[in-house]
Each structure stands twice: as structure tokens, then as C-alpha cells.
Design an enzyme around this catalytic site. Structure first.
Site, PDB file in Angstrom:
ATOM      1  N   ASP A   8      48.510 101.814  82.318  1.00 42.80           N
ATOM      2  CA  ASP A   8      50.028 100.816  82.697  1.00 42.80           C
ATOM      3  C   ASP A   8      49.485 100.140  82.698  1.00 42.80           C
ATOM      4  O   ASP A   8      48.263  98.710  82.564  1.00 42.80           O
ATOM      5  CB  ASP A   8      50.175 101.147  83.928  1.00 42.80           C
ATOM      6  CG  ASP A   8      49.754 101.344  85.158  1.00 42.80           C
ATOM      7  OD1 ASP A   8      48.868 100.723  85.252  1.00 42.80           O
ATOM      8  OD2 ASP A   8      49.976 102.306  86.469  1.00 42.80           O
ATOM      9  N   CYS A  66      45.020 103.108  85.185  1.00 41.88           N
ATOM     10  CA  CYS A  66      46.070 102.669  85.907  1.00 41.88           C
ATOM     11  C   CYS A  66      45.472 101.400  87.604  1.00 41.88           C
ATOM     12  O   CYS A  66      44.244 100.473  87.440  1.00 41.88           O
ATOM     13  CB  CYS A  66      47.143 103.315  86.681  1.00 41.88           C
ATOM     14  SG  CYS A  66      46.688 104.352  87.969  1.00 41.88           S
ATOM     15  N   THR A  68      45.197 102.292  90.783  1.00 40.12           N
ATOM     16  CA  THR A  68      44.574 103.006  91.483  1.00 40.12           C
ATOM     17  C   THR A  68      43.393 103.691  90.548  1.00 40.12           C
ATOM     18  O   THR A  68      42.630 104.493  90.503  1.00 40.12           O
ATOM     19  CB  THR A  68      44.769 103.639  92.520  1.00 40.12           C
ATOM     20  OG1 THR A  68      45.332 104.823  92.226  1.00 40.12           O
ATOM     21  CG2 THR A  68      45.338 102.954  93.111  1.00 40.12           C
ATOM     22  N   HIS A  99      27.333 116.956  83.475  1.00 39.36           N
ATOM     23  CA  HIS A  99      27.991 117.952  84.674  1.00 39.36           C
ATOM     24  C   HIS A  99      28.949 118.510  84.019  1.00 39.36           C
ATOM     25  O   HIS A  99      29.008 119.456  84.004  1.00 39.36           O
ATOM     26  CB  HIS A  99      27.420 117.936  85.949  1.00 39.36           C
ATOM     27  CG  HIS A  99      26.128 117.827  86.416  1.00 39.36           C
ATOM     28  ND1 HIS A  99      25.797 117.523  87.885  1.00 39.36           N
ATOM     29  CD2 HIS A  99      24.393 117.523  85.843  1.00 39.36           C
ATOM     30  CE1 HIS A  99      24.414 117.735  87.552  1.00 39.36           C
ATOM     31  NE2 HIS A  99      24.155 117.859  87.006  1.00 39.36           N
ATOM     32  N   HIS A 134      25.539 124.373  83.678  1.00 44.05           N
ATOM     33  CA  HIS A 134      27.141 123.885  83.223  1.00 44.05           C
ATOM     34  C   HIS A 134      27.927 123.961  82.406  1.00 44.05           C
ATOM     35  O   HIS A 134      29.350 123.811  82.300  1.00 44.05           O
ATOM     36  CB  HIS A 134      26.529 121.391  83.176  1.00 44.05           C
ATOM     37  CG  HIS A 134      25.510 121.258  83.845  1.00 44.05           C
ATOM     38  ND1 HIS A 134      26.387 121.916  85.774  1.00 44.05           N
ATOM     39  CD2 HIS A 134      24.417 120.800  83.973  1.00 44.05           C
ATOM     40  CE1 HIS A 134      24.759 120.939  86.195  1.00 44.05           C
ATOM     41  NE2 HIS A 134      23.986 120.704  85.446  1.00 44.05           N
TER      42      HIS A 134
HETATM   43  C1  RB5 Z   1      51.966 101.721  89.243  1.00 42.45           C
HETATM   44  O1  RB5 Z   1      52.317  99.946  90.688  1.00 42.45           O
HETATM   45  C2  RB5 Z   1      50.713 102.085  90.318  1.00 42.45           C
HETATM   46  O2  RB5 Z   1      51.218 103.460  91.036  1.00 42.45           O
HETATM   47  C3  RB5 Z   1      50.162 103.225  89.316  1.00 42.45           C
HETATM   48  O3  RB5 Z   1      49.341 101.897  88.513  1.00 42.45           O
HETATM   49  C4  RB5 Z   1      48.700 103.591  89.719  1.00 42.45           C
HETATM   50  O4  RB5 Z   1      48.140 102.680  91.032  1.00 42.45           O
HETATM   51  C5  RB5 Z   1      48.648 105.640  90.966  1.00 42.45           C
HETATM   52  O5  RB5 Z   1      47.715 106.181  90.838  1.00 42.45           O
END
Ligand code: RB5
Length: 147
Positions: A8, A66, A68, A99, A134
Site C-alpha cells: 500500500d 504496508c 506496519t 517451520h 513441521h
Molecule cells: C495505512 O495508513 C496503514 O494503516 C497501513 O499501511 C498499515 O499499517 C495497516 O496495517
């Protein structure tokens, strides 16, 4: 090996950095499903595109990114056939292959530096599933999809 990659808007720069690392590997072909700019997009849509290629067999593996890594990994793991591992270090990347036979790697563009992310990608590509006990556990994971 063909790998589909997507991010994203929170990890577009990381996606470009990861593609440079993937180019180090002979025989690795990369399909980039976007996004390609900073306009906001919804990470479940990106997860769906990447994972569709893995489930269909068009790509052997996927990489989803993304901000996080959390949202896109949660979304990826809703798709039958996907074992997505969110990794922030080399050890978990290696274990996710050895695993868990992870077929999709997730990382966070707002969490990781490019150097660490590169080491994670290299470890993830070089590590192989160990099978044995596993395999029994991975088979149980996949059976959960039908309960
Ligand atoms: C987008 O702002 C953010 O929420 C997305 O990139 C991600 O971190 C969501 O888990």
C-alpha cells in the site's frame, strides 16, 4: 522462482528497495502489482492481488508490504492457501520458511530500515521448509480452513 510483490502507500519505498534485493537472485522473476504512488489505497486489495497469484500458482511466493505489515498480513491470512508471516528480523524470517512453510512474507515500511528488510528477504529466500514434524503442524493449520 516467480514472486508477486505488492504494497500500500505506506511501503512504496520499501517495495522498490525489496525489488533491488530480489534482483540479486538468479532465476527470481518479480511481478509488481502496485501500488505505484503515494495516493492512499486499501491494503486488503493489495493482499488479494498478491495472494491470488500465489494460490493460482502463477507465482510460487508473495511479498506484501504496508505501513506496519500488520493489516496486510492479517488480510493475506484470510485467503485460503496462504501462510503469511509478518517478519521484523532475520530469525523469524528463517523460521517462517523452515517451520511454517510461509508462502507469503509481510513487512512494515514504517517499521524497518531497508538494510534490515534486505537481510530478511535474503534469509526468507534462502531458507527451505524442513518438513517432518513441521509438515504435520502445517497440515493442521491448513485443515483449519475447512472447519
Ligand atoms: C495505512 O495508513 C496503514 O494503516 C497501513 O499501511 C498499515 O499499517 C495497516 O496495517
Amino acid at each position: 522462482m516467480k514472486i508477486t510483490i505488492g504494497s500500500d502507500h505506506g511501503a512504496v519505498d520499501l517495495k522498490e528497495a525489496v525489488k533491488k534485493v530480489l534482483a540479486e537472485f538468479d532465476g527470481v522473476e518479480v511481478k509488481d502489482v502496485g501500488t505505484f504512488g503515494t495516493d492512499a489505497v486499501d491494503y486488503p486489495d493489495i493482499a488479494e492481488k498478491v495472494c491470488a497469484d500465489v494460490v493460482s500458482g502463477e507465482s510460487e511466493r508473495g511479498i506484501v508490504l504496508c505501513g506496519t505489515g500488520i493489516g496486510i498480513s492479517i488480510a493475506a491470512n484470510k485467503i485460503h492457501g496462504i501462510r503469511c508471516a509478518l517478519c521484523h528480523d532475520v530469525y523469524t524470517a528463517q523460521m517462517s520458511r523452515e517451520h511454517n512453510d510461509a508462502n507469503v512474507l509481510a513487512m512494515g515500511g514504517r517499521v524497518l530500515g531497508f538494510g534490515v528488510a534486505g537481510k530478511i528477504v535474503r534469509a526468507w529466500l534462502k531458507s527451505e521448509f524442513e518438513g517432518g514434524r513441521h509438515a504435520r503442524r502445517v497440515n493442521k493449520i491448513m485443515a483449519l480452513e475447512n472447519k
